[in-house]
Scaffold this motif. Sequence first.
Motif, PDB file in Angstrom:
ATOM      1  N   THR A  68      13.255  -0.086  -2.095  1.00  0.00           N
ATOM      2  CA  THR A  68      12.284   0.162  -1.016  1.00  0.00           C
ATOM      3  C   THR A  68      11.026  -0.652  -1.273  1.00  0.00           C
ATOM      4  OG1 THR A  68      13.107   2.403  -0.676  1.00  0.00           O
ATOM      5  CG2 THR A  68      10.896   1.935   0.138  1.00  0.00           C
ATOM      6  N   GLU A  69      10.559  -1.362  -0.263  1.00  0.00           N
ATOM      7  CA  GLU A  69       9.342  -2.147  -0.427  1.00  0.00           C
ATOM      8  C   GLU A  69       8.182  -1.219  -0.760  1.00  0.00           C
ATOM      9  OE1 GLU A  69       9.213  -6.163   2.016  1.00  0.00           O
ATOM     10  OE2 GLU A  69       9.329  -4.425   3.337  1.00  0.00           O
ATOM     11  N   ALA A  70       7.536  -1.481  -1.865  1.00  0.00           N
ATOM     12  CA  ALA A  70       6.455  -0.603  -2.312  1.00  0.00           C
ATOM     13  C   ALA A  70       5.657  -1.304  -3.403  1.00  0.00           C
ATOM     14  CB  ALA A  70       7.005   0.714  -2.843  1.00  0.00           C
ATOM     15  N   ALA A  71       4.424  -0.872  -3.547  1.00  0.00           N
ATOM     16  CA  ALA A  71       3.577  -1.372  -4.625  1.00  0.00           C
ATOM     17  C   ALA A  71       3.834  -0.630  -5.915  1.00  0.00           C
ATOM     18  CB  ALA A  71       2.109  -1.214  -4.232  1.00  0.00           C
ATOM     19  N   GLN A  72       4.341   0.590  -5.814  1.00  0.00           N
ATOM     20  CA  GLN A  72       4.492   1.454  -6.980  1.00  0.00           C
ATOM     21  C   GLN A  72       5.724   2.314  -6.796  1.00  0.00           C
ATOM     22  OE1 GLN A  72       1.207   4.177  -7.489  1.00  0.00           O
ATOM     23  NE2 GLN A  72       1.486   4.285  -9.714  1.00  0.00           N
ATOM     24  N   ARG A  73       6.536   2.405  -7.848  1.00  0.00           N
ATOM     25  CA  ARG A  73       7.752   3.222  -7.815  1.00  0.00           C
ATOM     26  C   ARG A  73       7.770   4.083  -9.060  1.00  0.00           C
ATOM     27  NH1 ARG A  73       8.923  -1.959  -6.566  1.00  0.00           N
ATOM     28  NH2 ARG A  73       9.612  -2.387  -4.410  1.00  0.00           N
ATOM     29  N   LEU A  74       7.769   5.396  -8.868  1.00  0.00           N
ATOM     30  CA  LEU A  74       7.698   6.343  -9.976  1.00  0.00           C
ATOM     31  C   LEU A  74       8.878   7.300  -9.938  1.00  0.00           C
ATOM     32  CD1 LEU A  74       3.933   7.432  -9.642  1.00  0.00           C
ATOM     33  CD2 LEU A  74       4.861   5.752 -11.248  1.00  0.00           C
ATOM     34  N   ILE A  76      -3.256   2.935  -2.543  1.00  0.00           N
ATOM     35  CA  ILE A  76      -2.032   3.436  -1.915  1.00  0.00           C
ATOM     36  C   ILE A  76      -2.394   4.160  -0.618  1.00  0.00           C
ATOM     37  CG2 ILE A  76      -0.174   5.133  -2.145  1.00  0.00           C
ATOM     38  CD1 ILE A  76       0.294   2.566  -3.745  1.00  0.00           C
ATOM     39  N   GLY A  77      -1.660   3.855   0.444  1.00  0.00           N
ATOM     40  CA  GLY A  77      -1.934   4.461   1.743  1.00  0.00           C
ATOM     41  C   GLY A  77      -0.932   5.511   2.163  1.00  0.00           C
ATOM     42  N   GLU A  78       0.288   5.430   1.617  1.00  0.00           N
ATOM     43  CA  GLU A  78       1.315   6.406   1.960  1.00  0.00           C
ATOM     44  C   GLU A  78       2.270   6.561   0.786  1.00  0.00           C
ATOM     45  OE1 GLU A  78       3.146   4.820   5.477  1.00  0.00           O
ATOM     46  OE2 GLU A  78       4.418   3.429   4.371  1.00  0.00           O
ATOM     47  N   VAL A  79       2.890   7.743   0.722  1.00  0.00           N
ATOM     48  CA  VAL A  79       3.751   8.070  -0.412  1.00  0.00           C
ATOM     49  C   VAL A  79       5.094   8.564   0.119  1.00  0.00           C
ATOM     50  CG1 VAL A  79       3.974   9.392  -2.536  1.00  0.00           C
ATOM     51  CG2 VAL A  79       1.687   8.795  -1.686  1.00  0.00           C
ATOM     52  N   LEU A  80       6.152   7.876  -0.251  1.00  0.00           N
ATOM     53  CA  LEU A  80       7.503   8.281   0.107  1.00  0.00           C
ATOM     54  C   LEU A  80       8.046   9.177  -1.001  1.00  0.00           C
ATOM     55  CD1 LEU A  80      10.059   8.005   1.905  1.00  0.00           C
ATOM     56  CD2 LEU A  80      10.663   5.994   0.516  1.00  0.00           C
ATOM     57  N   ILE A  81       8.438  10.396  -0.641  1.00  0.00           N
ATOM     58  CA  ILE A  81       8.965  11.362  -1.597  1.00  0.00           C
ATOM     59  C   ILE A  81      10.478  11.445  -1.435  1.00  0.00           C
ATOM     60  CG2 ILE A  81       8.890  13.744  -2.426  1.00  0.00           C
ATOM     61  CD1 ILE A  81       6.208  12.303  -2.669  1.00  0.00           C
ATOM     62  N   LEU A  82      11.191  11.184  -2.530  1.00  0.00           N
ATOM     63  CA  LEU A  82      12.650  11.308  -2.570  1.00  0.00           C
ATOM     64  C   LEU A  82      13.020  12.351  -3.613  1.00  0.00           C
ATOM     65  CD1 LEU A  82      13.654   7.511  -2.645  1.00  0.00           C
ATOM     66  CD2 LEU A  82      13.482   8.990  -0.644  1.00  0.00           C
ATOM     67  N   LEU A  83      14.160  13.008  -3.407  1.00  0.00           N
ATOM     68  CA  LEU A  83      14.665  13.978  -4.374  1.00  0.00           C
ATOM     69  C   LEU A  83      15.901  13.393  -5.051  1.00  0.00           C
ATOM     70  CD1 LEU A  83      14.383  17.351  -2.398  1.00  0.00           C
ATOM     71  CD2 LEU A  83      12.647  16.153  -3.754  1.00  0.00           C
ATOM     72  N   ALA A  84      15.937  13.486  -6.375  1.00  0.00           N
ATOM     73  CA  ALA A  84      17.028  12.870  -7.129  1.00  0.00           C
ATOM     74  C   ALA A  84      18.360  13.570  -6.922  1.00  0.00           C
ATOM     75  CB  ALA A  84      16.676  12.840  -8.613  1.00  0.00           C
ATOM     76  N   ASP A  85      18.337  14.806  -6.394  1.00  0.00           N
ATOM     77  CA  ASP A  85      19.603  15.515  -6.177  1.00  0.00           C
ATOM     78  C   ASP A  85      20.092  15.406  -4.733  1.00  0.00           C
ATOM     79  OD1 ASP A  85      17.805  17.195  -4.934  1.00  0.00           O
ATOM     80  OD2 ASP A  85      18.411  19.005  -6.007  1.00  0.00           O
ATOM     81  N   ALA A 140       0.821  -1.211   0.000  1.00  0.00           N
ATOM     82  CA  ALA A 140       0.000   0.000   0.000  1.00  0.00           C
ATOM     83  C   ALA A 140       0.855   1.262   0.000  1.00  0.00           C
ATOM     84  CB  ALA A 140      -0.938   0.000   1.209  1.00  0.00           C
ATOM     85  N   ARG A 141       2.131   1.116  -0.383  1.00  0.00           N
ATOM     86  CA  ARG A 141       3.052   2.258  -0.384  1.00  0.00           C
ATOM     87  C   ARG A 141       3.491   2.568  -1.811  1.00  0.00           C
ATOM     88  NH1 ARG A 141       7.277   0.191   2.567  1.00  0.00           N
ATOM     89  NH2 ARG A 141       6.131   0.791   4.455  1.00  0.00           N
ATOM     90  N   ALA A 198      14.293   3.890   8.883  1.00  0.00           N
ATOM     91  CA  ALA A 198      13.905   4.584  10.114  1.00  0.00           C
ATOM     92  C   ALA A 198      12.704   5.486   9.872  1.00  0.00           C
ATOM     93  CB  ALA A 198      15.081   5.392  10.649  1.00  0.00           C
ATOM     94  N   LEU A 199      12.653   6.129   8.707  1.00  0.00           N
ATOM     95  CA  LEU A 199      11.528   6.998   8.382  1.00  0.00           C
ATOM     96  C   LEU A 199      10.247   6.177   8.239  1.00  0.00           C
ATOM     97  CD1 LEU A 199      11.077  10.054   7.630  1.00  0.00           C
ATOM     98  CD2 LEU A 199      11.149   9.312   5.252  1.00  0.00           C
ATOM     99  N   LEU A 200      10.331   5.049   7.537  1.00  0.00           N
ATOM    100  CA  LEU A 200       9.148   4.207   7.353  1.00  0.00           C
ATOM    101  C   LEU A 200       8.654   3.647   8.681  1.00  0.00           C
ATOM    102  CD1 LEU A 200      10.153   2.244   4.113  1.00  0.00           C
ATOM    103  CD2 LEU A 200       8.684   4.260   4.305  1.00  0.00           C
TER     104      LEU A 200
END
Length: 197
Positions: free
Chosen positions: A58-64, A107-116, A18-19, A127-129
Motif C-alpha cells: 500500500t502506498e504510504a510514508a509509514q508502515r507499522l 501523516i494525514g490519514e491512517v489505514l488500520i488493518l487487522l492481522a487476523d 502523508a499516509r 476502493a477504501l482509499l
Amino acid sequence: MPNSTENRLEEGRPEPRARAVIVLAAGASRRFGPEDKLLAHLGDSPLANAAFTLAAGTEAAQRLAIVASDEVADLAARAGLATVRLAAGGPQSASLKAGLHRLAPGIGEVLILLADMPWVARGDIDALLARGAPACARIGPARLPPALLPARWVPEILRVEADQGARSWLSRIPTDHCLALPENHLRDIDRPEDMPR
C-alpha cells in the motif's frame, strides 16, 4: 499560499507520502487455543503474512506492525514493516494507541488493518482509499476494519482511557464512506474452525 499537499489534506485525501498503515497483530489469540493463530498456516504461509503483504504493497510514508511475539515481528520485518512491540493479551485499544503514538510528523490519514483478516484484497483497500478519510468497510449495517482514520482524530483517540479499539470510532464515519465489501473478504480468524479446510 498553501501547497498541493496542504490542499489535498484539506480535501481529506492526503498524498501517499502523508499516509500511514498500521497492522494490529498483538492479540492474545485466546479463542484459538495454545497456538498463536497469526502463525497458523493458511495455504503455504503464516496467516499474518496476508495482512503484512497487503500493508507493504500500500502506498504510504509509514508502515507499522504492532506485535507481541518475536515470530510475528520477524514476519512483519521480512515484509518490510517497522515493528512496535507490545505485551500480549492487552486490549485492542492498546495496540491501536501504540501505533498512533509512533506516527511520523505530517501523516494525514491512517489505514488500520487487522492481522487476523487474511482475505481483505488489494482492490478493497484501493476502493477504501478512494473514498478518503474517514472511511471503513461494512457488512450490512455493521462497520468494521479495514478503516481509514483522519489524523485529526488521533489526539482524541489517544486521550480516551476506556478500552476502545478502532471499531468505536467507526460510528462517526458518514454512511457514504462506509464501503460495502464481500462478506467473505471481511472474515476474521478467531477459532481453529474458522480456518479453511
